[in-house]
Design a protein around this motif. Sequence first.
Motif, mmCIF file in Angstrom:
data_model
loop_
_atom_site.group_PDB
_atom_site.id
_atom_site.type_symbol
_atom_site.label_atom_id
_atom_site.label_comp_id
_atom_site.label_asym_id
_atom_site.label_seq_id
_atom_site.Cartn_x
_atom_site.Cartn_y
_atom_site.Cartn_z
ATOM 1 N N GLY A 25 0.822 -1.203 0.000
ATOM 2 C CA GLY A 25 0.000 0.000 0.000
ATOM 3 C C GLY A 25 0.860 1.259 0.000
ATOM 4 N N ARG A 26 0.292 2.352 -0.508
ATOM 5 C CA ARG A 26 1.030 3.623 -0.572
ATOM 6 C C ARG A 26 0.265 4.775 0.076
ATOM 7 N N THR A 27 -1.047 4.804 -0.142
ATOM 8 C CA THR A 27 -1.848 5.918 0.365
ATOM 9 C C THR A 27 -2.598 5.481 1.616
ATOM 10 N N GLN A 56 -4.020 0.904 3.897
ATOM 11 C CA GLN A 56 -3.497 1.670 2.770
ATOM 12 C C GLN A 56 -4.104 1.160 1.466
ATOM 13 N N THR A 57 -4.056 2.024 0.468
ATOM 14 C CA THR A 57 -4.473 1.625 -0.873
ATOM 15 C C THR A 57 -3.366 1.949 -1.859
ATOM 16 N N THR A 58 -3.441 1.340 -3.016
ATOM 17 C CA THR A 58 -2.517 1.675 -4.096
ATOM 18 C C THR A 58 -3.099 1.196 -5.416
ATOM 19 N N THR A 72 -1.862 0.075 -9.346
ATOM 20 C CA THR A 72 -0.738 -0.245 -10.218
ATOM 21 C C THR A 72 -1.235 -0.444 -11.644
#
Length: 320
Positions: free
Chosen positions: A145-147, A225-227, A229
């Motif tokens: 995850g990033r956000t 978190q979400t991301t 790709t």
Amino acid sequence: MHLPAGTYTVTTSGYGFASRTDTVTIAVGRTETLDLALTAVAHHTVSGTVLDVTGKPLKGATVKFTDAPVDAVTTGADGTYAFPSVAEGSFHLAASPSAPVLCNGNWTGALTVDGNETVQASLPPRTDAAGTYSCAPGAYSWIDGRTKVALSGDENAEAVALPFPVKYYGVSYTSAYITTNGLVNFLSPRLGDYANTALPAAAQPNGVVAACWDDLTLDKKSSVQTTTTGTTGNRRFAIVWNNAALVSDTSVRLTFEAVFDEATGAITLQYKGIGSSALQKGSSATIGIENQAGTDALQYSFNESVLKDASAIRFSPKAA
């Protein structure tokens, strides 16, 4: 039996005997007696192997004839089974998994016994009742995850915008709710979901993806978190629960994710860092998907210790 005068064809058959066909003519006012002697047929061995949805031998599967009076058998540790004595004839053989069923479906096949027979039963992917989705073990490919999502504590939910429309049980969504209890809910942020249930269930919540539905809490050691790709048309959107704790024992931590595939419409659930604890393996959790009415679902497990580290479960929609 009373029959009008005429000529009749009589076919006689029974398990373990060769069938025979005779003709009889009945005259007006006459009673006819037809004595029929059936000839016994040879018996043979029917044996083979039951393979699970991944192609591996399956222990404890039930194998039976659906149209012959032969006792069912159970596969051994190596997935093999044997019927030592089956009469010659044409039958149907069925194989079904024992609990936990996971993604293994039921297999049936036609079989003509005219000698010793070997039959391999490869179980298909299991589907929900309507055949909308099927499930199978997937290729594990963890997405970080990033956000960070503003979600914490116990019994909370947060709405997130989806980067592409997600079609779920025939309805397209542009947003969804993420809950602290390991659910993606497409209908509402309805809480009170701390007590997981088997799927499907008419009671709320409905329209959920149960990545790991359990009574979880997100503390300072946890996050969601979400991301996204990939490129347009081939994107994947991941919702990641990092180090979520069980309310009943906060020393037990779970890391898992739900990944939505833009190109195929598939939903993949992935699990990371699963240890030896029964709770980590899902002994108090529901894993699966459910439709919006709570009338159909594809449940992978319910309160069963079946989750494994570095594993993936893929729910695929039926091809249009």
